[in-house]
Design a protein around this motif. Structure first.
Motif, PDB file in Angstrom:
ATOM      1  N   PHE A   1      -4.870   2.724 -17.719  1.00 23.91           N
ATOM      2  CA  PHE A   1      -4.452   3.899 -18.168  1.00 23.91           C
ATOM      3  C   PHE A   1      -3.059   3.855 -18.471  1.00 23.91           C
ATOM      4  O   PHE A   1      -2.328   4.684 -19.267  1.00 23.91           O
ATOM      5  N   GLU A   2      -2.219   3.132 -17.708  1.00 24.40           N
ATOM      6  CA  GLU A   2      -0.474   2.816 -18.233  1.00 24.40           C
ATOM      7  C   GLU A   2      -0.727   2.535 -19.522  1.00 24.40           C
ATOM      8  O   GLU A   2       0.303   2.619 -20.384  1.00 24.40           O
ATOM      9  N   ARG A   3      -1.632   1.481 -19.951  1.00 25.48           N
ATOM     10  CA  ARG A   3      -1.507   1.012 -21.074  1.00 25.48           C
ATOM     11  C   ARG A   3      -1.991   1.805 -22.174  1.00 25.48           C
ATOM     12  O   ARG A   3      -1.543   1.739 -23.381  1.00 25.48           O
ATOM     13  N   GLY A   4      -2.498   3.079 -21.890  1.00 27.21           N
ATOM     14  CA  GLY A   4      -2.802   4.046 -22.879  1.00 27.21           C
ATOM     15  C   GLY A   4      -1.642   4.902 -22.717  1.00 27.21           C
ATOM     16  O   GLY A   4      -1.608   5.706 -23.798  1.00 27.21           O
ATOM     17  N   GLY A   5      -0.432   5.040 -22.055  1.00 32.29           N
ATOM     18  CA  GLY A   5       0.406   5.795 -21.941  1.00 32.29           C
ATOM     19  C   GLY A   5       0.784   6.688 -20.811  1.00 32.29           C
ATOM     20  O   GLY A   5       1.993   7.357 -20.692  1.00 32.29           O
ATOM     21  N   PHE A   6      -0.229   6.650 -19.917  1.00 35.53           N
ATOM     22  CA  PHE A   6      -0.104   7.546 -18.850  1.00 35.53           C
ATOM     23  C   PHE A   6       1.127   7.009 -17.898  1.00 35.53           C
ATOM     24  O   PHE A   6       1.497   6.026 -18.013  1.00 35.53           O
ATOM     25  N   PRO A   7       1.819   8.226 -17.260  1.00 35.65           N
ATOM     26  CA  PRO A   7       2.937   7.747 -16.425  1.00 35.65           C
ATOM     27  C   PRO A   7       2.703   6.712 -15.374  1.00 35.65           C
ATOM     28  O   PRO A   7       1.622   6.529 -14.747  1.00 35.65           O
ATOM     29  N   LYS A   8       3.657   5.729 -14.921  1.00 32.77           N
ATOM     30  CA  LYS A   8       3.498   4.631 -14.180  1.00 32.77           C
ATOM     31  C   LYS A   8       2.814   5.254 -12.800  1.00 32.77           C
ATOM     32  O   LYS A   8       3.499   6.220 -12.158  1.00 32.77           O
ATOM     33  N   GLY A   9       2.041   4.584 -12.034  1.00 34.16           N
ATOM     34  CA  GLY A   9       1.643   5.022 -10.951  1.00 34.16           C
ATOM     35  C   GLY A   9       0.323   6.067 -10.984  1.00 34.16           C
ATOM     36  O   GLY A   9      -0.162   6.369 -10.074  1.00 34.16           O
ATOM     37  N   SER A  10      -0.006   6.409 -12.069  1.00 34.62           N
ATOM     38  CA  SER A  10      -1.155   7.456 -12.624  1.00 34.62           C
ATOM     39  C   SER A  10      -2.317   6.906 -11.978  1.00 34.62           C
ATOM     40  O   SER A  10      -3.279   7.776 -11.270  1.00 34.62           O
ATOM     41  N   PHE A  11      -2.779   5.773 -11.938  1.00 32.86           N
ATOM     42  CA  PHE A  11      -4.002   5.092 -11.218  1.00 32.86           C
ATOM     43  C   PHE A  11      -3.514   3.793 -10.683  1.00 32.86           C
ATOM     44  O   PHE A  11      -3.349   2.839 -11.458  1.00 32.86           O
ATOM     45  N   ARG A  12      -3.817   3.714  -9.379  1.00 37.71           N
ATOM     46  CA  ARG A  12      -3.279   2.340  -8.802  1.00 37.71           C
ATOM     47  C   ARG A  12      -4.425   1.854  -8.036  1.00 37.71           C
ATOM     48  O   ARG A  12      -5.227   2.396  -7.131  1.00 37.71           O
ATOM     49  N   THR A  13      -4.760   0.605  -7.912  1.00 37.42           N
ATOM     50  CA  THR A  13      -5.757  -0.336  -7.289  1.00 37.42           C
ATOM     51  C   THR A  13      -5.033  -0.659  -6.115  1.00 37.42           C
ATOM     52  O   THR A  13      -3.761  -1.234  -6.043  1.00 37.42           O
ATOM     53  N   LEU A  14      -5.693  -0.542  -4.694  1.00 37.98           N
ATOM     54  CA  LEU A  14      -5.383  -1.040  -3.447  1.00 37.98           C
ATOM     55  C   LEU A  14      -6.268  -2.155  -3.221  1.00 37.98           C
ATOM     56  O   LEU A  14      -7.474  -2.135  -2.935  1.00 37.98           O
ATOM     57  N   LEU A  15      -5.810  -3.401  -3.036  1.00 37.68           N
ATOM     58  CA  LEU A  15      -6.696  -4.557  -2.569  1.00 37.68           C
ATOM     59  C   LEU A  15      -6.446  -4.440  -0.944  1.00 37.68           C
ATOM     60  O   LEU A  15      -5.718  -5.132  -0.599  1.00 37.68           O
ATOM     61  N   ILE A  16      -7.394  -3.862  -0.282  1.00 39.95           N
ATOM     62  CA  ILE A  16      -7.516  -3.925   0.751  1.00 39.95           C
ATOM     63  C   ILE A  16      -8.901  -3.727   1.467  1.00 39.95           C
ATOM     64  O   ILE A  16      -9.843  -3.631   0.701  1.00 39.95           O
ATOM     65  N   GLY A  17      -9.040  -3.960   2.670  1.00 40.30           N
ATOM     66  CA  GLY A  17     -10.434  -4.010   3.380  1.00 40.30           C
ATOM     67  C   GLY A  17     -11.023  -2.579   3.587  1.00 40.30           C
ATOM     68  O   GLY A  17     -10.175  -1.797   3.563  1.00 40.30           O
ATOM     69  N   ALA A  18     -12.606  -2.513   3.913  1.00 42.72           N
ATOM     70  CA  ALA A  18     -12.955  -1.347   4.092  1.00 42.72           C
ATOM     71  C   ALA A  18     -12.290  -0.686   5.256  1.00 42.72           C
ATOM     72  O   ALA A  18     -12.148   0.423   5.390  1.00 42.72           O
ATOM     73  N   ARG A  19     -11.854  -1.437   6.298  1.00 40.42           N
ATOM     74  CA  ARG A  19     -11.300  -0.811   7.448  1.00 40.42           C
ATOM     75  C   ARG A  19      -9.761  -0.152   7.362  1.00 40.42           C
ATOM     76  O   ARG A  19      -9.436   0.240   8.199  1.00 40.42           O
TER      77      ARG A  19
ATOM     78  N   VAL B   1       0.844  -1.389   0.103  1.00 43.24           N
ATOM     79  CA  VAL B   1       0.218   0.132   0.061  1.00 43.24           C
ATOM     80  C   VAL B   1       0.956   1.280  -0.174  1.00 43.24           C
ATOM     81  O   VAL B   1       0.461   2.318  -0.613  1.00 43.24           O
ATOM     82  N   GLU B   2       1.902   1.404   0.925  1.00 46.81           N
ATOM     83  CA  GLU B   2       2.858   2.394   0.981  1.00 46.81           C
ATOM     84  C   GLU B   2       3.426   2.556  -0.304  1.00 46.81           C
ATOM     85  O   GLU B   2       3.665   3.720  -1.013  1.00 46.81           O
ATOM     86  N   ARG B   3       3.806   1.439  -1.137  1.00 49.53           N
ATOM     87  CA  ARG B   3       4.696   1.566  -2.223  1.00 49.53           C
ATOM     88  C   ARG B   3       3.550   2.215  -3.434  1.00 49.53           C
ATOM     89  O   ARG B   3       4.004   3.040  -4.210  1.00 49.53           O
ATOM     90  N   ARG B   4       2.476   1.736  -3.413  1.00 48.90           N
ATOM     91  CA  ARG B   4       1.463   2.275  -4.463  1.00 48.90           C
ATOM     92  C   ARG B   4       1.220   3.622  -4.053  1.00 48.90           C
ATOM     93  O   ARG B   4       0.823   4.516  -5.084  1.00 48.90           O
TER      94      ARG B   4
END
Length: 458
Positions: free
Chosen positions: A174-192, A25-28
């Motif tokens: 979005f990266e597949r379209g060319g946006f810089p790495k990290g422009s949109f990142r998913t976090l697989l985390i719980g609601a808490r 999570v910190e990395r993303r």
């Protein structure tokens, strides 16, 4: 809830995913912050090129992506396909219009403020957290992500735990379209873990589409850290039918407005408020059309209504119906779960609700419609406005005076006349009261996560 794809048509677990740990999570978050510093320095033309390329990826993969959506949350395949293409349309819309929506606005008479020149400009806020639901796994996200990225913001997505494949698809899109790495990142985390992410000083704002309790929780955290929030919460939208309406058209659209996406839409018409003069005729048409719907496998092109996305959602809906019947309501169609695997619920029409029935005030998130007979337009508006929600609404009338009166009188973020509520890139979308605040889409949506900076020159 485990992070897993469970096919709601069969109840079978198709895939499971390990949550991201604190280090990931910190990395993303770090990637998103670094990408923002790059993205805000690019031109609108460059962002538009990347956005159009990402839209082309969606369009090229529409069939496989639509099937993935159907297997994850159960919407009919044709509707899943339409959702994918709507996302691409929205991305192209913002690619074309973002620069104009965020253009500097020059004060015509700077001398009035003692200046030789004055203007305002829009600047991106930075990293924005998006907390999103499962009912439109791509559309709910893209309608935020496209304007946010075009403005120069970057996004972190905490998606619903039952649509992880959609979440991971968006992580790369979005990266597949060319946006810089990290422009949109998913976090697989719980609601808490949402509050912890939102508290991070690199995260500047949050947008949430979901339940009222979730909205209250996120808004509380955002408020305590003085961060901008946009909330699109529940709805129990009224669908008002007056004597001048085309009843055949109104009843046909009423069915579509209630059972689209298997009835799982915040902006679905849920409460049908019908003038006494046409009540019996409308109810007859509505009930017969609801009863004719085909419930079945959402991958089958003949299916009108698939399963609910989760077993808990199906049980909650059944509980609302059972409560209404126990308090004297009458079921004209449906009213039960069919005897088959999966989380299905029959398209249902209920009349004669007691004032204390839960369905009067609570949102029915599934193919259940409630009907009200009213004597005049004043009673229609009283019933329409009696809930704590105020997302959207629909009015069917061909009387111009009546139309204008309803538009003024209904408490909602939108009024659709002689049609059903639909979200369009060109129109602002959002609600009032317990349905939330802020707006998505159109110019209003892209400006929500921008700093409106005033520039004064002596």
């Amino acid at each position: 809830m485990a992070i897993a794809t469970i096919n709601p048509t069969t109840g079978e677990t198709l895939a499971t995913f390990e949550p991201h740990d604190a280090a990931e999570v910190e990395r993303r978050i770090g990637e998103a912050q670094a990408a923002h510093l790059v993205l805000k320095a690019t031109t609108y033309a460059q962002r538009a090129e990347w956005m159009v390329a990402a839209a082309a990826v969606l369009e090229a993969e529409v069939e496989a992506t639509a099937r993935m959506l159907t297997l994850e949350m159960g919407k009919p395949l044709a509707q899943a396909r339409a959702e994918v293409l709507k996302c691409a349309k929205n991305m192209r819309f913002y690619a074309e219009h973002a620069e104009g929506f965020l253009a500097d606005e020059v004060l015509d008479d700077p001398a009035s403020v003692g200046a030789s020149h004055a203007h305002t400009r829009y600047e991106p806020l930075g990293v924005v957290l998006a907390v999103m639901p499962w009912n439109y796994p791509l559309w709910q996200v893209v309608r935020f992500a496209a304007p946010a990225l075009m403005a120069g913001n970057t996004g972190l997505l905490k998606h619903a735990s039952n649509v992880p494949q959609a979440a991971l698809y968006l992580d790369a899109l979005f990266e597949r379209g060319g946006f810089p790495k990290g422009s949109f990142r998913t976090l697989l985390i719980g609601a808490r873990e949402v509050a912890h992410v939102l508290e991070d000083p690199r995260v500047k704002a949050v947008t949430l589409t979901g339940s009222e309790p979730a909205g209250r929780s996120v808004a509380s955290t955002a408020g305590s850290h003085i961060k901008k929030a946009v909330l699109e919460l529940g709805g129990s939208d009224p669908f008002i039918v007056m004597p001048s309406a085309d009843l055949d058209a109104a009843s046909t659209i009423a069915v579509k407005a209630r059972v689209g996406n298997n009835g799982q839409s915040c902006i679905a018409a849920k409460r049908f408020i019908v003038h006494a003069e046409v009540y019996d005729e409308f109810v007859g048409l509505f009930a017969s059309k609801m009863a004719a719907l085909v419930v079945g496998d959402p991958l089958d092109p003949t299916t009108d209504v698939g399963p609910l996305a989760t077993e808990a959602g199906r049980d909650e809906l059944a509980g609302l119906v059972d409560d209404a019947v126990a308090r004297g309501a009458m079921v004209l169609a449906g009213g039960s779960a069919p005897d088959r695997p999966g989380w299905f619920y029959s398209p249902t029409l209920i009349v004669g609700l007691a004032d204390d029935a839960r369905l009067v005030m609570e949102e029915a998130f599934g193919p259940v419609a409630t009907l009200y007979r009213v004597a005049d337009r004043e009673e229609a508006v009283r019933v329409a406005n009696q809930t704590t929600f105020g997302l959207s609404s629909a009015v069917w009338t061909t009387n111009a005076d009546e139309e204008a009166w309803f538009i003024r009188s209904i408490d909602a973020g939108a009024v659709f006349v002689n049609g059903m509520t639909v979200s369009y890139p060109e129109l602002p979308f959002g609600g009032i009261k317990d349905s939330g605040y802020g707006r998505e889409l159109a110019a209003a949506g892209i400006r929500e996560f921008c700093n409106l900076k005033t520039v004064w020159k002596g």
